[in-house]
Design a protein around this motif. Sequence first.
Motif, mmCIF file in Angstrom:
data_model
loop_
_atom_site.group_PDB
_atom_site.id
_atom_site.type_symbol
_atom_site.label_atom_id
_atom_site.label_comp_id
_atom_site.label_asym_id
_atom_site.label_seq_id
_atom_site.Cartn_x
_atom_site.Cartn_y
_atom_site.Cartn_z
ATOM 1 N N LEU A 13 32.964 44.279 -34.785
ATOM 2 C CA LEU A 13 31.790 43.254 -34.637
ATOM 3 C C LEU A 13 32.501 42.124 -33.955
ATOM 4 C CD1 LEU A 13 28.745 42.685 -34.913
ATOM 5 C CD2 LEU A 13 29.618 42.046 -37.259
ATOM 6 N N VAL A 14 31.764 41.540 -33.097
ATOM 7 C CA VAL A 14 32.185 40.024 -32.779
ATOM 8 C C VAL A 14 30.978 39.253 -32.967
ATOM 9 C CG1 VAL A 14 32.986 38.688 -30.938
ATOM 10 C CG2 VAL A 14 33.494 41.240 -30.973
ATOM 11 N N LEU A 15 31.194 38.180 -33.593
ATOM 12 C CA LEU A 15 30.168 36.965 -34.101
ATOM 13 C C LEU A 15 30.176 35.962 -33.121
ATOM 14 C CD1 LEU A 15 30.795 37.026 -37.888
ATOM 15 C CD2 LEU A 15 28.982 38.327 -36.511
ATOM 16 N N VAL A 16 29.013 35.598 -32.327
ATOM 17 C CA VAL A 16 29.494 34.696 -31.481
ATOM 18 C C VAL A 16 28.193 33.523 -31.593
ATOM 19 C CG1 VAL A 16 29.699 36.325 -29.742
ATOM 20 C CG2 VAL A 16 27.812 35.716 -29.819
ATOM 21 N N ALA A 17 28.616 32.279 -30.881
ATOM 22 C CA ALA A 17 27.861 31.206 -31.181
ATOM 23 C C ALA A 17 26.307 30.989 -30.452
ATOM 24 C CB ALA A 17 28.699 29.993 -30.932
ATOM 25 N N GLY A 18 26.540 31.710 -29.413
ATOM 26 C CA GLY A 18 25.240 31.747 -28.479
ATOM 27 C C GLY A 18 25.365 32.651 -27.283
ATOM 28 N N PRO A 19 24.181 32.448 -26.336
ATOM 29 C CA PRO A 19 24.211 33.427 -25.272
ATOM 30 C C PRO A 19 25.358 33.486 -24.317
ATOM 31 C CG PRO A 19 22.544 31.704 -25.365
ATOM 32 C CD PRO A 19 23.262 31.715 -26.473
ATOM 33 N N LYS A 20 25.851 32.156 -23.987
ATOM 34 C CA LYS A 20 26.705 32.146 -23.256
ATOM 35 C C LYS A 20 27.950 33.065 -23.386
ATOM 36 C CE LYS A 20 30.119 28.810 -23.750
ATOM 37 N NZ LYS A 20 30.685 27.576 -23.827
ATOM 38 N N ILE A 21 28.583 33.141 -24.755
ATOM 39 C CA ILE A 21 29.635 33.722 -25.044
ATOM 40 C C ILE A 21 29.369 35.317 -25.128
ATOM 41 C CG2 ILE A 21 31.215 34.088 -26.935
ATOM 42 C CD1 ILE A 21 31.063 31.140 -27.561
ATOM 43 N N ARG A 22 28.156 35.489 -25.430
ATOM 44 C CA ARG A 22 27.456 36.997 -25.615
ATOM 45 C C ARG A 22 27.699 37.608 -24.061
ATOM 46 N NH1 ARG A 22 21.697 37.500 -25.976
ATOM 47 N NH2 ARG A 22 21.812 36.550 -23.988
ATOM 48 N N ASP A 23 27.167 36.548 -23.059
ATOM 49 C CA ASP A 23 27.101 37.304 -21.752
ATOM 50 C C ASP A 23 28.303 37.272 -21.496
ATOM 51 O OD1 ASP A 23 24.388 37.338 -22.134
ATOM 52 O OD2 ASP A 23 23.762 35.128 -21.200
ATOM 53 N N ARG A 24 29.237 36.568 -21.410
ATOM 54 C CA ARG A 24 30.575 36.693 -20.835
ATOM 55 C C ARG A 24 31.601 37.919 -21.460
ATOM 56 N NH1 ARG A 24 34.512 31.758 -19.379
ATOM 57 N NH2 ARG A 24 35.681 33.443 -18.627
ATOM 58 N N LEU A 25 31.175 38.145 -22.786
ATOM 59 C CA LEU A 25 31.947 39.104 -23.374
ATOM 60 C C LEU A 25 31.449 40.508 -22.925
ATOM 61 C CD1 LEU A 25 32.045 38.060 -27.448
ATOM 62 C CD2 LEU A 25 34.007 38.107 -25.860
ATOM 63 N N ILE A 26 30.443 40.496 -22.539
ATOM 64 C CA ILE A 26 29.750 41.804 -21.994
ATOM 65 C C ILE A 26 29.971 41.933 -20.473
ATOM 66 C CG2 ILE A 26 27.872 42.918 -21.461
ATOM 67 C CD1 ILE A 26 26.356 41.562 -23.651
ATOM 68 N N ARG A 27 30.151 41.106 -19.734
ATOM 69 C CA ARG A 27 30.684 40.832 -18.398
ATOM 70 C C ARG A 27 32.024 41.109 -18.309
ATOM 71 N NH1 ARG A 27 28.822 36.231 -17.068
ATOM 72 N NH2 ARG A 27 30.800 35.322 -16.844
ATOM 73 N N ASP A 28 32.887 40.142 -19.075
ATOM 74 C CA ASP A 28 34.216 40.099 -18.678
ATOM 75 C C ASP A 28 35.261 41.005 -19.580
ATOM 76 O OD1 ASP A 28 33.320 38.158 -16.781
ATOM 77 O OD2 ASP A 28 34.056 36.626 -17.882
ATOM 78 N N ALA A 29 34.609 41.128 -20.833
ATOM 79 C CA ALA A 29 35.504 41.732 -21.696
ATOM 80 C C ALA A 29 35.255 43.279 -21.934
ATOM 81 C CB ALA A 29 35.484 40.939 -23.110
ATOM 82 N N GLY A 30 34.024 43.489 -21.524
ATOM 83 C CA GLY A 30 33.411 44.876 -21.695
ATOM 84 C C GLY A 30 33.069 45.184 -22.966
ATOM 85 N N VAL A 31 32.531 44.179 -23.904
ATOM 86 C CA VAL A 31 32.037 44.540 -25.266
ATOM 87 C C VAL A 31 30.600 45.165 -25.255
ATOM 88 C CG1 VAL A 31 31.799 43.451 -27.441
ATOM 89 C CG2 VAL A 31 33.337 42.418 -25.982
#
Length: 384
Positions: A146-164
Amino acid sequence: MVQICFLFNHDQTHQIAHSLPIALALAQDTGVQVTLAVTHPGLEEEIRRIAGDSLGQVALVHLGVLRPWSRLVSAALDPLLPARRLAVYRDNLDFFRRFDAIVVSEKSSLLLKTRYGLSGVKLIHTRHGAGDRAIGFNRESARFDLVLVAGPKIRDRLIRDAGVAPEKIAIVGYSKFDLLPETPPRFPLQKNGLPTVLYNPHPSPHLSSWYKMGEAVLEQFYRTRRYNLIFAPHVMLFQRKINFTIDTLAMGRVRRPAQRYFDAPNMLIDLGSHYSVDMSYTQAADIYLGDVSSQIYEFLIRPRPCLFLDAHAARWQGNADYKHWQAGPVTRSADDIITQIDAAVASHAEYLSTQQALVSDTFDLRPTPSSRRAADAILAALQS
């Protein structure tokens, strides 16, 4: 009884506020036992300072390097590398196996899974900071449960760039903001009524402005009497005499600022006190001067003028790793820095709407405290 460990295993205290409020929120739930595991006395001191009487609701334990070989290697390598920090994982596997979940704010703890085969324990990442640096979005993030994130910017980059996987991400806001005082602090040098600039360089040699521009910046503020300067770099900048980075191989030698800067009435030099990590300076300052530190977003929670120092001829336009540089002017020269600060102040209105948009994209803040939202997300993950 659900057993959750919050692990604090770092050389400095800057990550504590990103997870400790969550631990204290979880400790209020019946059926949950929270353990705080620390690896050196300085971490415990900062935890006690933040938690106060609430510390009585959790267990606090110290983890050390137990094996003689680990102690020998750590003593030899720690001046340059975080050898002790890594040895803690191997030497305390029996301790870690007790828990249903281990909550961390860094990524080296993934060794518990990838190297030491710890299974049956969920690893939960709170992250630390809400910045834009590429290292925050590498593939390692996908290894957490599980990754806890502050907002949509980080969620979107984790999905796109990190493959979460999206289902492994929970947007919970920014727990560190739960610790903000009602009114911004003020420091003695600010009694002179001058506007105060915060200079906040990063430690990474391939990104920081300090190694090439830092002394020139300090000298010009020393010679002016038009501005105060708080020099509060990332607390890891002066932790070692030489700083290395692994994500991009680079090395930088660190020299302590000259004593005259410590003595100047309009300058506050802080190389690592708790004020450097608890948002005191980002809230007290009127103007931000820096490079890539995620503290820019803690500053922008109240939009104010910014100036960014590009010491490496970065290709930053349209680059998500430098998204925060949209919040103010960017300069490749520390020459005449006072005039450049003047210009940044004068042009702030041009950047105000961009600053507000950056903050909205970075932080999903709601009436429910972020630490409570994070605690609920952890419990939901353990029940799934």
